[in-house]
Design a protein around this motif. Sequence first.
Motif, PDB file in Angstrom:
ATOM      1  N   GLN A   1       0.824  -1.207   0.000  1.00  0.00           N
ATOM      2  CA  GLN A   1       0.000   0.000   0.000  1.00  0.00           C
ATOM      3  C   GLN A   1       0.859   1.259   0.000  1.00  0.00           C
ATOM      4  N   VAL A   2       1.980   1.215   0.737  1.00  0.00           N
ATOM      5  CA  VAL A   2       2.900   2.357   0.739  1.00  0.00           C
ATOM      6  C   VAL A   2       3.461   2.590  -0.650  1.00  0.00           C
ATOM      7  N   ALA A   3       3.817   1.492  -1.344  1.00  0.00           N
ATOM      8  CA  ALA A   3       4.347   1.610  -2.703  1.00  0.00           C
ATOM      9  C   ALA A   3       3.298   2.154  -3.662  1.00  0.00           C
ATOM     10  N   ARG A   4       2.036   1.745  -3.467  1.00  0.00           N
ATOM     11  CA  ARG A   4       0.954   2.262  -4.318  1.00  0.00           C
ATOM     12  C   ARG A   4       0.763   3.759  -4.092  1.00  0.00           C
ATOM     13  N   ASP A   5       0.818   4.168  -2.829  1.00  0.00           N
ATOM     14  CA  ASP A   5       0.634   5.591  -2.515  1.00  0.00           C
ATOM     15  C   ASP A   5       1.733   6.438  -3.131  1.00  0.00           C
ATOM     16  N   ARG A   6       2.960   5.885  -3.149  1.00  0.00           N
ATOM     17  CA  ARG A   6       4.072   6.623  -3.759  1.00  0.00           C
ATOM     18  C   ARG A   6       3.913   6.705  -5.269  1.00  0.00           C
ATOM     19  N   GLY A   7       3.397   5.633  -5.848  1.00  0.00           N
ATOM     20  CA  GLY A   7       3.201   5.603  -7.294  1.00  0.00           C
ATOM     21  C   GLY A   7       4.472   5.541  -8.088  1.00  0.00           C
ATOM     22  N   ASP A   8       5.576   5.056  -7.470  1.00  0.00           N
ATOM     23  CA  ASP A   8       6.856   5.065  -8.168  1.00  0.00           C
ATOM     24  C   ASP A   8       7.071   3.852  -9.056  1.00  0.00           C
ATOM     25  N   LYS A   9       6.352   2.742  -8.801  1.00  0.00           N
ATOM     26  CA  LYS A   9       6.489   1.566  -9.650  1.00  0.00           C
ATOM     27  C   LYS A   9       5.243   0.697  -9.518  1.00  0.00           C
ATOM     28  N   PRO A  10       4.966  -0.158 -10.522  1.00  0.00           N
ATOM     29  CA  PRO A  10       3.792  -1.033 -10.463  1.00  0.00           C
ATOM     30  C   PRO A  10       3.868  -1.990  -9.281  1.00  0.00           C
ATOM     31  N   VAL A  11       2.717  -2.260  -8.677  1.00  0.00           N
ATOM     32  CA  VAL A  11       2.648  -3.150  -7.521  1.00  0.00           C
ATOM     33  C   VAL A  11       1.694  -4.295  -7.847  1.00  0.00           C
ATOM     34  N   ALA A  12       2.122  -5.518  -7.552  1.00  0.00           N
ATOM     35  CA  ALA A  12       1.290  -6.687  -7.827  1.00  0.00           C
ATOM     36  C   ALA A  12       0.003  -6.633  -7.024  1.00  0.00           C
ATOM     37  N   ARG A  13      -1.089  -7.152  -7.606  1.00  0.00           N
ATOM     38  CA  ARG A  13      -2.369  -7.167  -6.922  1.00  0.00           C
ATOM     39  C   ARG A  13      -2.349  -8.141  -5.748  1.00  0.00           C
ATOM     40  N   ASP A  14      -3.182  -7.831  -4.747  1.00  0.00           N
ATOM     41  CA  ASP A  14      -3.295  -8.718  -3.591  1.00  0.00           C
ATOM     42  C   ASP A  14      -4.022  -9.994  -3.988  1.00  0.00           C
ATOM     43  N   SER A  15      -3.648 -11.106  -3.346  1.00  0.00           N
ATOM     44  CA  SER A  15      -4.322 -12.371  -3.611  1.00  0.00           C
ATOM     45  C   SER A  15      -4.343 -13.203  -2.341  1.00  0.00           C
ATOM     46  N   LYS A  16      -5.021 -14.348  -2.402  1.00  0.00           N
ATOM     47  CA  LYS A  16      -5.098 -15.215  -1.230  1.00  0.00           C
ATOM     48  C   LYS A  16      -3.745 -15.834  -0.885  1.00  0.00           C
ATOM     49  N   PHE A  17      -2.781 -15.743  -1.815  1.00  0.00           N
ATOM     50  CA  PHE A  17      -1.463 -16.319  -1.578  1.00  0.00           C
ATOM     51  C   PHE A  17      -0.488 -15.327  -0.954  1.00  0.00           C
ATOM     52  N   THR A  18      -0.920 -14.060  -0.779  1.00  0.00           N
ATOM     53  CA  THR A  18      -0.039 -13.038  -0.219  1.00  0.00           C
ATOM     54  C   THR A  18       0.429 -13.431   1.179  1.00  0.00           C
ATOM     55  N   GLY A  19       1.730 -13.388   1.392  1.00  0.00           N
ATOM     56  CA  GLY A  19       2.289 -13.692   2.708  1.00  0.00           C
ATOM     57  C   GLY A  19       2.601 -15.142   2.933  1.00  0.00           C
ATOM     58  N   ARG A  20       2.195 -16.011   1.999  1.00  0.00           N
ATOM     59  CA  ARG A  20       2.501 -17.431   2.151  1.00  0.00           C
ATOM     60  C   ARG A  20       3.899 -17.738   1.632  1.00  0.00           C
ATOM     61  N   LYS A  21       4.560 -18.696   2.262  1.00  0.00           N
ATOM     62  CA  LYS A  21       5.874 -19.103   1.800  1.00  0.00           C
ATOM     63  C   LYS A  21       5.717 -20.050   0.622  1.00  0.00           C
ATOM     64  N   ARG A  22       6.511 -19.844  -0.387  1.00  0.00           N
ATOM     65  CA  ARG A  22       6.472 -20.687  -1.566  1.00  0.00           C
ATOM     66  C   ARG A  22       7.218 -22.001  -1.336  1.00  0.00           C
ATOM     67  N   LYS A  23       6.650 -23.065  -1.866  1.00  0.00           N
ATOM     68  CA  LYS A  23       7.320 -24.367  -1.810  1.00  0.00           C
ATOM     69  C   LYS A  23       8.030 -24.609  -3.128  1.00  0.00           C
ATOM     70  N   VAL A  24       9.288 -24.896  -3.054  1.00  0.00           N
ATOM     71  CA  VAL A  24      10.080 -25.112  -4.261  1.00  0.00           C
ATOM     72  C   VAL A  24      10.357 -26.594  -4.422  1.00  0.00           C
ATOM     73  N   LYS A  25      10.008 -27.127  -5.591  1.00  0.00           N
ATOM     74  CA  LYS A  25      10.253 -28.540  -5.869  1.00  0.00           C
ATOM     75  C   LYS A  25      11.555 -28.694  -6.640  1.00  0.00           C
ATOM     76  N   PHE A  26      12.306 -29.692  -6.264  1.00  0.00           N
ATOM     77  CA  PHE A  26      13.564 -29.961  -6.947  1.00  0.00           C
ATOM     78  C   PHE A  26      13.451 -31.269  -7.730  1.00  0.00           C
TER      79      PHE A  26
END
Length: 286
Positions: free
Chosen positions: A261-286
């Motif tokens: 939200q701070v980045a959106r207010d600044r308007g200095d660069k595009p910010v990804a939309r919020d989703s249900k996955f926001t804040g979740r840790k990604r699982k990486v498969k090897f």
Amino acid sequence: MSRPEHIAPPEIFYGDTEARKYTDNSRIASIQAEMAYRALELLNLPEGPAYLLDVGCGSGLSGEILEEEGHIWVGMDIAPSMLDVAQERDAEGDLFLQDAGQGVGFRPGTFDGAISISVLQWLCNADKQINRPKARLQRFFSTLYASLRKGARAIFQFYPENDDQIQLIIDVATRCGFEGGLLIDYPNSKKAKKYYLCLFAGQQTGVRNIMPSALGEDGELHPDEVKDSVLYENKRQIQRRRKTSARKSVKNKDWILHKKQVARDRGDKPVARDSKFTGRKRKVKF
């Protein structure tokens, strides 16, 4: 060898070339990290994240340590090139272009503490006709005192030029309401001696302000100067890792949404939309 503050004002001395050279120097980065850790120890903060001010944050080297220890920080610096490098390095703190000698422009009681690494001596240098050291110090300390919550600490690592400069700094800080004094780590070592000004912004109810102890007061050499230094350093590293692992991460979903939200207010660069996955840790498969 001339002191940097005698060569040019900080905003000129730390131009594009010097700012990058300073940041890319591994030895400087290591020393800066060590002093930032020590400043945090002297702040003696309670458990949990704190909101801290980094005065003269430069390219964010000390800010990285604050973030690593789970704190949220705001950095201010007079050198635009240093702040440019901090942005390129994706510093997490909010950055302000500000001359400390002109004061700290934040609301009263904003911060839980403040640190400053290798900056305070610059305020004692009359590099311009309009710059009067005593007046600049008074403006800085008076506004910093107001911006700290009651009983908070401010820790300044600095390189004093002489005893008169130390006395000037302490006298002005005391007149502006601060309590505290000077702490010298490893006073008997030419190589490792470090000066820290430890200040208290008033006194909490029922809590007595006590100056912390210096390292190496009994003639103890700095770990880098004795053969058993590895044992000492390993012990401190283990203690830091234990503290870090026991602390809950502040970078949860709410933190991420706030930063977006701070980045959106600044308007200095595009910010990804919020989703249900926001804040979740990604699982990486090897």
